[in-house]
Design a protein around this motif. Structure first.
Motif, PDB file in Angstrom:
ATOM      1  N   ALA A   2       0.833  -1.202   0.000  1.00 28.26           N
ATOM      2  CA  ALA A   2       0.000   0.000   0.000  1.00 28.26           C
ATOM      3  C   ALA A   2       0.869   1.255   0.000  1.00 28.26           C
ATOM      4  N   ASP A   3       0.303   2.347  -0.504  1.00 25.75           N
ATOM      5  CA  ASP A   3       1.029   3.614  -0.431  1.00 25.75           C
ATOM      6  C   ASP A   3       0.584   4.374   0.814  1.00 25.75           C
ATOM      7  N   GLY A 105      -1.139  10.969  16.962  1.00 24.21           N
ATOM      8  CA  GLY A 105      -0.346   9.821  16.535  1.00 24.21           C
ATOM      9  C   GLY A 105       0.413  10.219  15.286  1.00 24.21           C
ATOM     10  N   LEU A 106       1.737  10.067  15.315  1.00 21.16           N
ATOM     11  CA  LEU A 106       2.587  10.357  14.160  1.00 21.16           C
ATOM     12  C   LEU A 106       3.116   9.024  13.645  1.00 21.16           C
ATOM     13  N   TYR A 107       2.854   8.729  12.395  1.00 20.54           N
ATOM     14  CA  TYR A 107       3.188   7.437  11.796  1.00 20.54           C
ATOM     15  C   TYR A 107       4.223   7.605  10.692  1.00 20.54           C
ATOM     16  N   THR A 108       5.178   6.680  10.645  1.00 20.17           N
ATOM     17  CA  THR A 108       6.170   6.641   9.579  1.00 20.17           C
ATOM     18  C   THR A 108       5.938   5.364   8.770  1.00 20.17           C
ATOM     19  N   VAL A 109       5.915   5.516   7.450  1.00 20.03           N
ATOM     20  CA  VAL A 109       5.643   4.406   6.547  1.00 20.03           C
ATOM     21  C   VAL A 109       6.905   4.077   5.758  1.00 20.03           C
ATOM     22  N   GLY A 110       7.198   2.791   5.635  1.00 16.82           N
ATOM     23  CA  GLY A 110       8.316   2.314   4.819  1.00 16.82           C
ATOM     24  C   GLY A 110       7.948   0.982   4.194  1.00 16.82           C
ATOM     25  N   ASP A 111       8.271   0.796   2.945  1.00 14.11           N
ATOM     26  CA  ASP A 111       7.969  -0.447   2.228  1.00 14.11           C
ATOM     27  C   ASP A 111       6.503  -0.850   2.339  1.00 14.11           C
ATOM     28  N   GLY A 112       5.608   0.155   2.295  1.00 11.17           N
ATOM     29  CA  GLY A 112       4.184  -0.121   2.268  1.00 11.17           C
ATOM     30  C   GLY A 112       3.567  -0.542   3.583  1.00 11.17           C
TER      31      GLY A 112
END
Length: 121
Positions: A2-3, A105-112
């Motif tokens: 997912a993006d 809530g602060l979220y970091t996304v990597g590799d979907g």
């Protein structure tokens, strides 16, 4: 895979429809790191790994009665982070104290997948 937009929108939608637990299997990395603004009952502020995060959710659900919870956002920051504002009306089961909480809530996304979450309150 997912993006960030799909993950962020799903995070808000699932929280607002009472399905937030489903996010663990759908959008979280097995190696996710989670950090609270202050220590949990065991004194730790952070967890590492999906199994530990599931344990944190188990503790929260067992220790609190949630009367209502809403999520606002998402709010994007660059190509790999987004924030969500949560408003929660909850009673601590052990003390009977009812609280209205507001947190970011602060979220970091990597590799979907969500690889890091941080909470500010």
């Amino acid at each position: 895979m997912a993006d960030i937009k799909e993950i962020a929108e799903m995070t808000v939608e699932y929280n607002n429809t009472g399905r937030s637990r489903e996010l663990l299997e759908k959008v979280y990395s097995d190696k996710v790191e989670s950090f609270e603004a202050q220590g949990m009952p065991d004194g730790a502020r952070g967890t590492s790994g999906l199994k530990q995060l599931e344990g944190k959710w188990d503790w929260w659900e067992g220790a609190h009665e949630v009367h209502s919870s809403t999520a606002q956002g998402p709010f994007y920051h660059g190509e790999d982070r987004f924030g969500v504002i949560y408003e929660i009306d909850v009673t601590d089961k052990s003390s009977g104290e009812r609280m209205q909480m507001r947190e970011l809530g602060l979220y970091t996304v990597g590799d979907g997948k969500i690889v890091k979450e941080e909470f500010f309150y």
